[in-house]
Design an enzyme around this catalytic site. Structure first.
Site, short mmCIF file in Angstrom:
data_model
loop_
_atom_site.label_atom_id
_atom_site.label_comp_id
_atom_site.label_asym_id
_atom_site.label_seq_id
_atom_site.Cartn_x
_atom_site.Cartn_y
_atom_site.Cartn_z
N HIS A 1 45.81 45.32 45.41
CA HIS A 1 46.49 46.10 46.60
C HIS A 1 46.98 47.38 45.98
O HIS A 1 46.97 48.37 46.76
CB HIS A 1 47.58 45.26 47.04
N ARG B 1 34.44 21.47 51.48
CA ARG B 1 34.22 19.93 50.81
C ARG B 1 34.83 18.88 51.75
O ARG B 1 34.38 17.62 51.48
CB ARG B 1 34.90 19.86 49.42
N ASP C 1 47.57 39.63 40.34
CA ASP C 1 47.58 39.29 41.62
C ASP C 1 47.64 40.48 42.60
O ASP C 1 47.30 40.53 43.73
CB ASP C 1 48.58 38.27 41.95
N LYS D 1 44.84 46.83 57.07
CA LYS D 1 46.02 46.98 57.72
C LYS D 1 46.13 48.15 58.55
O LYS D 1 45.76 49.15 58.06
CB LYS D 1 47.33 46.80 56.95
N ASP E 1 39.62 43.30 50.24
CA ASP E 1 41.08 43.66 50.03
C ASP E 1 41.82 43.75 51.24
O ASP E 1 41.68 44.80 51.75
CB ASP E 1 41.42 44.72 48.96
N HIS E 2 42.47 42.79 51.87
CA HIS E 2 42.91 42.74 53.07
C HIS E 2 43.91 43.82 53.43
O HIS E 2 44.10 44.14 54.58
CB HIS E 2 43.33 41.42 53.52
#
Length: 485
Positions: A238, A47, A233, A180, A175-176
Site C-alpha cells: 500500500h 472448502r 503487511d 479507492k 492492491d485494493h
C-alpha cells in the site's frame, strides 16, 4: 486479441471473511447498477461443503450484514442470486479440483475471471489445476490477492508458478488501495490540473509524508500478522503504491502499460537502505497496553498470547534518486493502535526565499494535504493576512482551501474499491493492478531493510497504544529538520 467482458466470474475462497465483507457486496453494487454482463455467472468455491442453495443463502446473509438496509433492494438481490453457483473444492485433492474444473467448463461460455482470494501458497497449485484442465488459456484472467509472498524469493516463486499457466497481461495482482476513489483522485489532481504539476518537483517541494494509521490491533489475524509485520503487511504494497502515484512522471496515457512503466521507474530509483543506515533511516515499533478512544487496550504480546519481536509500526525515510525528486525525503509510516484511523499524503512546499514582511510576520510554508480515508478531502494550506491596521507590521494566519469530496458529490454513491477493481477485471482493464516487476522491485527494496534490521539487531521499540508510535519515529524526521504532520 483484445479481452471480452467476462461471462463467468469464479471466486476461490468465496466463504472467507474478505468475500463476506467486500467481494460479495461489491458484486451486488455492480448488479444494482446493471454493470454486470447480462450473461455472466458467478461461481463460488471453498472448502466449506455447500450446494448452490446453501451458498445463495450465505450470499444473502453477507449482503444483509455488510450492506446498509437502505441500499438493499430485493429485486437486485434476487437478480444477483440467480447468477450464483457453488462448488466445494480442496486444492490438495486432485479429484476435488477436477470436479470444480468440470463445473467451470460447463458454465463457461466466453471469457473467465478467476479471483484467488486465498492464502498465497495456494496460487500456484490452483493455477496449475486450471492449466491441467485447459482453463488458463486465452480468454481467461486471474486476480491474485495480496500479499504476493513474504520476500523477493517467495514472490518470484509464486509469480513463476502462476506464469506457467497465465501470460503476464492476464495476471491482475490486487492492491485494493489502487481502487479507492481518493487514490484515483490523486492522479486526477496531478495530471488534470495545470496548477500543480509545474510545482511537483524538488525545486518547490521540501518533503512528502505518506501515513496509513489504524486504530485497530491484530484482532483475529494474529498468526498471519506475526509472520508478516507492518513492513510486509502495509509498506511493501500500500505505502509503496501511494509513493509511486505521488512521485511518478506523467504516463503517456491512462492505460496499463504506460501507468505501470512510470511506477516501476520510481521503485527502481529508491535508494537502498542497509544495515549501515537502518538506525537513522527507519523506525520500528510495537504497541504496548494503553488508552485508545477512552478504553484500555492490551499490548500486542497480550493480544497475540506470546512474546513476539514483530513490528506493528514502521516509519522509513525513502529517497527517490532521480531528477525530479533528488534530495526530497518521502517519509512513509504505518502503524496499528494509532490515535486516529487515517490515510493521507502531506506535501510541504518550500518556504519563500525571502520574506519582505519583516521578522515579526509569521511565515510558514504552504502545504497540500490529500486525505484518502476515512474521509476524502483535499486541503491547500496558504498564508492570509490577519485583519487589522498593521501598525506594527503585517501578520499572517494559516488558512485552508478545503475540498470535501463527500459533500461536493453527496448525490453520488461512494463506490468501494473492489467494485472498481472487479469491473476492470471483468472488462479486461489492468491499469489499476500491479505488474510483476513492480511487486518484485518493491520486495527487493523491503528485503534490504529487513536484512538491515537483522544485521543491526534493530528490535521494535515500545509505544503505548493510542500514541503516534515510538520516539525513534520522531527522531527520524527531526534529524532532517522536519516533524510529522
Amino acid at each position: 486479441m483484445s479481452a471480452q467482458p467476462a461471462t463467468l466470474f469464479v471466486i476461490f475462497g468465496a466463504t472467507g471473511d474478505l468475500a463476506q465483507r467486500m467481494l460479495l457486496p461489491s458484486l451486488y453494487g455492480l448488479q444494482s447498477e446493471n454493470l454486470l454482463p447480462d450473461a455472466m455467472r458467478i461461481l463460488g468455491s471453498g472448502r466449506t461443503e455447500l450446494d448452490d442453495s446453501g451458498f445463495r443463502a450465505f450470499v444473502r446473509e453477507a449482503l444483509e450484514t455488510f450492506i446498509p438496509a437502505a441500499e438493499l433492494n430485493e429485486t437486485h438481490v434476487t437478480a444477483l442470486l440467480a447468477r450464483v453457483h457453488y462448488q466445494p473444492a480442496d486444492v490438495s485433492n486432485a479429484d476435488s479440483m477436477a470436479a470444480l474444473c468440470q463445473v467451470i467448463t460447463d458454465l463457461r461460455h466466453g471469457d473467465v475471471v478467476y479471483h484467488l482470494s486465498t492464502a498465497p501458497r495456494f496460487f500456484a497449485p490452483i493455477t496449475a489445476a486450471l492449466g491441467t484442465h485447459n482453463l488458463s488459456g486465452p480468454g481467461t484472467r486471474v486476480m491474485l490477492e495480496k500479499p504476493i509472498g513474504t520476500s523477493l524469493d517467495t514472490a518470484r516463486e509464486i509469480n513463476d508458478g502462476v506464469a506457467q499457466h497465465f501470460a503476464e497481461d492476464r495476471i491482475y495482482r490486487v492492491d485494493h488501495y489502487l481502487g479507492k476513489e481518493g487514490v484515483q483522485n490523486l492522479l486526477a489532481l496531478r495530471f488534470g490540473n495545470a496548477l500543480f504539476e509545474p510545482l511537483w518537483n524538488a525545486r518547490y517541494i521540501e518533503q512528502v509524508q505518506i501515513t496509513i494509521a489504524e486504530t485497530v490491533g491484530v484482532e483475529g489475524r494474529g498468526d498471519y500478522y506475526d509472520s508478516s509485520g507492518a513492513i510486509r503487511d502495509m509498506l511493501q504494497n500500500h505505502l509503496l503504491q501511494l509513493l509511486c502515484l505521488t512521485a511518478m512522471e506523467a504516463p503517456s496515457a491512462f492505460e496499463p502499460t504506460a501507468v505501470r512503466n512510470e511506477k516501476i521507474k520510481v521503485l527502481s530509483s529508491l535508494r537502498p537502505i542497509t544495515a549501515h543506515d537502518v538506525n537513522v533511516e527507519t523506525a520500528r515499533g510495537q504497541y504496548t497496553a494503553g488508552e485508545l478512544e477512552d478504553q484500555t487496550v492490551p499490548g500486542y504480546d497480550e493480544e497475540l498470547g506470546r512474546d513476539s519481536d514483530t513490528e506493528t509500526f514502521v516509519a522509513v525515510r525513502a529517497m527517490v534518486d532521480n531528477w525530479r525528486w533528488r534530495g526530497v525525503p518521502f517519509y512513509l509510516r504505518t502503524g496499528k493502535r494509532m490515535p486516529e484511523r487515517e490515510t493521507k499524503i502531506f506535501i510541504q512546499f518550500k518556504a519563500v526565499p525571502h520574506s519582505i514582511f519583516g521578522s515579526k510576520a509569521i511565515s510558514e510554508p504552504n502545504a497540500l494535504i490529500i486525505r484518502l480515508q476515512p474521509e476524502e478531502r483535499i486541503e491547500l494550506e496558504l498564508l492570509n493576512k490577519t485583519p487589522g491596521l498593521d501598525r506594527h507590521g503585517i501578520r499572517f494566519a494559516k488558512v485552508s482551501l478545503d475540498f470535501d469530496a463527500q459533500e461536493e458529490f453527496k448525490a453520488l454513491r461512494r463506490r468501494p474499491a473492489y467494485e472498481r477493481l472487479y469491473l476492470d477485471a471483468i472488462e479486461g482493464n489492468g491499469t489499476l493492478f500491479v505488474r510483476r516487476d513492480e511487486t518484485e522491485t518493491s520486495w527487493a527494496w523491503v528485503d534490504g531493510i529487513l536484512a538491515g534490521w537483522e544485521q543491526a539487531e534493530l528490535h521494535p521499540s515500545p509505544y503505548p497504544a493510542g500514541s503516534w508510535g515510538p520516539t525513534s519515529a520522531t527522531h527520524l524526521v527531526a534529524r532532517n529538520g522536519h516533524e510529522w504532520n
